[in-house]
Design a protein around this motif. Structure first.
Motif, PDB file in Angstrom:
ATOM      1  N   LEU A 173       3.436 -13.242  -0.638  1.00  0.00           N
ATOM      2  CA  LEU A 173       3.570 -12.162   0.340  1.00  0.00           C
ATOM      3  C   LEU A 173       2.280 -11.952   1.117  1.00  0.00           C
ATOM      4  CD1 LEU A 173       5.613  -9.463  -1.618  1.00  0.00           C
ATOM      5  CD2 LEU A 173       6.423 -11.386  -0.255  1.00  0.00           C
ATOM      6  N   SER A 174       2.408 -11.366   2.293  1.00  0.00           N
ATOM      7  CA  SER A 174       1.242 -11.103   3.140  1.00  0.00           C
ATOM      8  C   SER A 174       0.352 -10.033   2.507  1.00  0.00           C
ATOM      9  CB  SER A 174       1.696 -10.638   4.525  1.00  0.00           C
ATOM     10  OG  SER A 174       2.226  -9.317   4.446  1.00  0.00           O
ATOM     11  N   GLU A 175      -0.912 -10.065   2.875  1.00  0.00           N
ATOM     12  CA  GLU A 175      -1.857  -9.046   2.392  1.00  0.00           C
ATOM     13  C   GLU A 175      -1.405  -7.642   2.804  1.00  0.00           C
ATOM     14  OE1 GLU A 175      -4.434  -8.986   0.241  1.00  0.00           O
ATOM     15  OE2 GLU A 175      -3.826 -11.044  -0.171  1.00  0.00           O
ATOM     16  N   GLU A 176      -0.778  -7.534   3.962  1.00  0.00           N
ATOM     17  CA  GLU A 176      -0.283  -6.236   4.445  1.00  0.00           C
ATOM     18  C   GLU A 176       0.759  -5.659   3.486  1.00  0.00           C
ATOM     19  OE1 GLU A 176       2.490  -4.805   8.085  1.00  0.00           O
ATOM     20  OE2 GLU A 176       0.727  -5.985   8.657  1.00  0.00           O
ATOM     21  N   ILE A 177       1.701  -6.482   3.052  1.00  0.00           N
ATOM     22  CA  ILE A 177       2.739  -6.019   2.120  1.00  0.00           C
ATOM     23  C   ILE A 177       2.118  -5.714   0.757  1.00  0.00           C
ATOM     24  CG2 ILE A 177       4.824  -6.685   0.849  1.00  0.00           C
ATOM     25  CD1 ILE A 177       5.600  -8.364   3.358  1.00  0.00           C
ATOM     26  N   ILE A 178       1.246  -6.595   0.288  1.00  0.00           N
ATOM     27  CA  ILE A 178       0.597  -6.382  -1.008  1.00  0.00           C
ATOM     28  C   ILE A 178      -0.181  -5.076  -1.008  1.00  0.00           C
ATOM     29  CG2 ILE A 178      -1.166  -7.263  -2.591  1.00  0.00           C
ATOM     30  CD1 ILE A 178      -0.261 -10.120  -1.717  1.00  0.00           C
ATOM     31  N   SER A 179      -0.909  -4.819   0.050  1.00  0.00           N
ATOM     32  CA  SER A 179      -1.675  -3.571   0.167  1.00  0.00           C
ATOM     33  C   SER A 179      -0.748  -2.350   0.195  1.00  0.00           C
ATOM     34  CB  SER A 179      -2.542  -3.619   1.430  1.00  0.00           C
ATOM     35  OG  SER A 179      -3.234  -2.423   1.604  1.00  0.00           O
ATOM     36  N   GLU A 180       0.356  -2.460   0.919  1.00  0.00           N
ATOM     37  CA  GLU A 180       1.315  -1.348   0.987  1.00  0.00           C
ATOM     38  C   GLU A 180       1.842  -0.997  -0.407  1.00  0.00           C
ATOM     39  OE1 GLU A 180       3.915   1.510   2.859  1.00  0.00           O
ATOM     40  OE2 GLU A 180       2.266   0.370   3.715  1.00  0.00           O
ATOM     41  N   VAL A 181       2.199  -2.014  -1.187  1.00  0.00           N
ATOM     42  CA  VAL A 181       2.754  -1.777  -2.524  1.00  0.00           C
ATOM     43  C   VAL A 181       1.681  -1.288  -3.496  1.00  0.00           C
ATOM     44  CG1 VAL A 181       3.845  -2.867  -4.541  1.00  0.00           C
ATOM     45  CG2 VAL A 181       4.657  -3.414  -2.236  1.00  0.00           C
ATOM     46  N   THR A 182       0.536  -1.914  -3.502  1.00  0.00           N
ATOM     47  CA  THR A 182      -0.465  -1.614  -4.529  1.00  0.00           C
ATOM     48  C   THR A 182      -1.364  -0.421  -4.207  1.00  0.00           C
ATOM     49  OG1 THR A 182      -2.067  -3.199  -3.616  1.00  0.00           O
ATOM     50  CG2 THR A 182      -0.524  -4.007  -5.302  1.00  0.00           C
ATOM     51  N   GLU A 183      -1.533  -0.090  -2.922  1.00  0.00           N
ATOM     52  CA  GLU A 183      -2.469   0.965  -2.540  1.00  0.00           C
ATOM     53  C   GLU A 183      -1.824   2.182  -1.892  1.00  0.00           C
ATOM     54  OE1 GLU A 183      -5.313  -0.984  -0.030  1.00  0.00           O
ATOM     55  OE2 GLU A 183      -5.786  -2.483  -1.561  1.00  0.00           O
ATOM     56  N   ARG A 184      -0.542   2.064  -1.471  1.00  0.00           N
ATOM     57  CA  ARG A 184       0.081   3.185  -0.763  1.00  0.00           C
ATOM     58  C   ARG A 184       1.520   3.449  -1.205  1.00  0.00           C
ATOM     59  NH1 ARG A 184      -2.430   0.126   2.842  1.00  0.00           N
ATOM     60  NH2 ARG A 184      -0.549  -0.627   3.852  1.00  0.00           N
ATOM     61  N   THR A 185       1.867   2.968  -2.398  1.00  0.00           N
ATOM     62  CA  THR A 185       3.211   3.165  -2.936  1.00  0.00           C
ATOM     63  C   THR A 185       3.103   3.576  -4.396  1.00  0.00           C
ATOM     64  OG1 THR A 185       4.125   1.472  -1.467  1.00  0.00           O
ATOM     65  CG2 THR A 185       5.419   2.021  -3.423  1.00  0.00           C
ATOM     66  N   PRO A 186       3.799   4.635  -4.811  1.00  0.00           N
ATOM     67  CA  PRO A 186       3.763   5.005  -6.231  1.00  0.00           C
ATOM     68  C   PRO A 186       4.264   3.858  -7.103  1.00  0.00           C
ATOM     69  CG  PRO A 186       4.897   6.688  -4.936  1.00  0.00           C
ATOM     70  CD  PRO A 186       4.686   5.510  -4.040  1.00  0.00           C
ATOM     71  N   GLY A 187       3.586   3.614  -8.199  1.00  0.00           N
ATOM     72  CA  GLY A 187       4.023   2.612  -9.162  1.00  0.00           C
ATOM     73  C   GLY A 187       5.087   3.190 -10.079  1.00  0.00           C
ATOM     74  N   PHE A 188       5.282   2.540 -11.213  1.00  0.00           N
ATOM     75  CA  PHE A 188       6.255   3.015 -12.194  1.00  0.00           C
ATOM     76  C   PHE A 188       5.752   2.703 -13.597  1.00  0.00           C
ATOM     77  CE2 PHE A 188       7.501  -1.270 -10.951  1.00  0.00           C
ATOM     78  CZ  PHE A 188       7.833  -1.894 -12.140  1.00  0.00           C
ATOM     79  N   GLU A 189       6.215   3.474 -14.553  1.00  0.00           N
ATOM     80  CA  GLU A 189       5.838   3.274 -15.946  1.00  0.00           C
ATOM     81  C   GLU A 189       6.600   2.096 -16.515  1.00  0.00           C
ATOM     82  OE1 GLU A 189       3.511   4.699 -17.770  1.00  0.00           O
ATOM     83  OE2 GLU A 189       2.953   6.208 -16.296  1.00  0.00           O
TER      84      GLU A 189
END
Length: 176
Positions: free
Chosen positions: A80-96
């Protein structure tokens, strides 16, 4: 602060999944009492216990604490692009998860996280609706056997995702 939660493309309902909860606690990033805090994994050098959804969405908390909400390795491995990776890892809540979470991908994009699978979801897997994305071959019999013992939030755990493009349902599997 607005009462409507920010929109997260890759985690459309973090209240329903339990990643964001109502709370009177102030956000450690902005100092505001927004009425909501993040409750899932946050990987940072220092311990951070209260981040509001707005500081997640803006990326301010990830930047301030030099942290991330999920592992970028599976997303990188998927190309995946760095843009998508950044969106998921830095601006999207994760999950337990029991182990470290794996954010699923499909159609050259990250999928939307929908929460823990239900027992009904496992039954649909046996009918060929969706699949477990773990690199193994699962038969209808395997899914039926899993369905006998499966409990949401149990072990093994199934995490439900949906492709944002073709709408395919995928499940990540994890166990303690």
């Amino acid at each position: 602060m607005a009462t409507d939660l920010p929109i997260f493309k890759y985690h459309p309902n973090p209240l329903a999944t339990g990643s964001i909860v109502q709370s009177p606690v102030a956000c450690e990033c902005c100092g505001e009492k927004t009425g909501y805090i993040y409750k899932a994994s946050f990987y940072a050098i220092e311990e951070v216990n209260a981040i509001c959804p707005w500081c997640i969405r803006s990326g301010k908390a990830a930047e301030m604490f030099k942290g991330s909400y999920s592992d970028d390795w599976p997303l990188q491995q998927a190309g995946l692009s760095e843009e998508i990776i950044s969106e998921v890892t830095e601006r999207t809540p994760g999950f337990e998860s029991w182990q470290q979470e794996v954010w699923l991908t499909h159609c050259n994009d990250a999928c939307a996280y929908l929460g823990d699978a239900s027992k009904d979801d496992v039954g649909k897997l046996a009918d060929g609706i969706g699949y477990i994305d773990d690199g193994q071959q699962w038969s209808s019999e395997n899914y039926l056997e899993l369905g006998k013992y499966y409990e949401s939030k149990g072990s093994p755990a199934l995490y439900k995702f949906q492709c944002l493009h073709c709408q395919k349902i995928l499940f990540g599997i994890d166990a303690c």
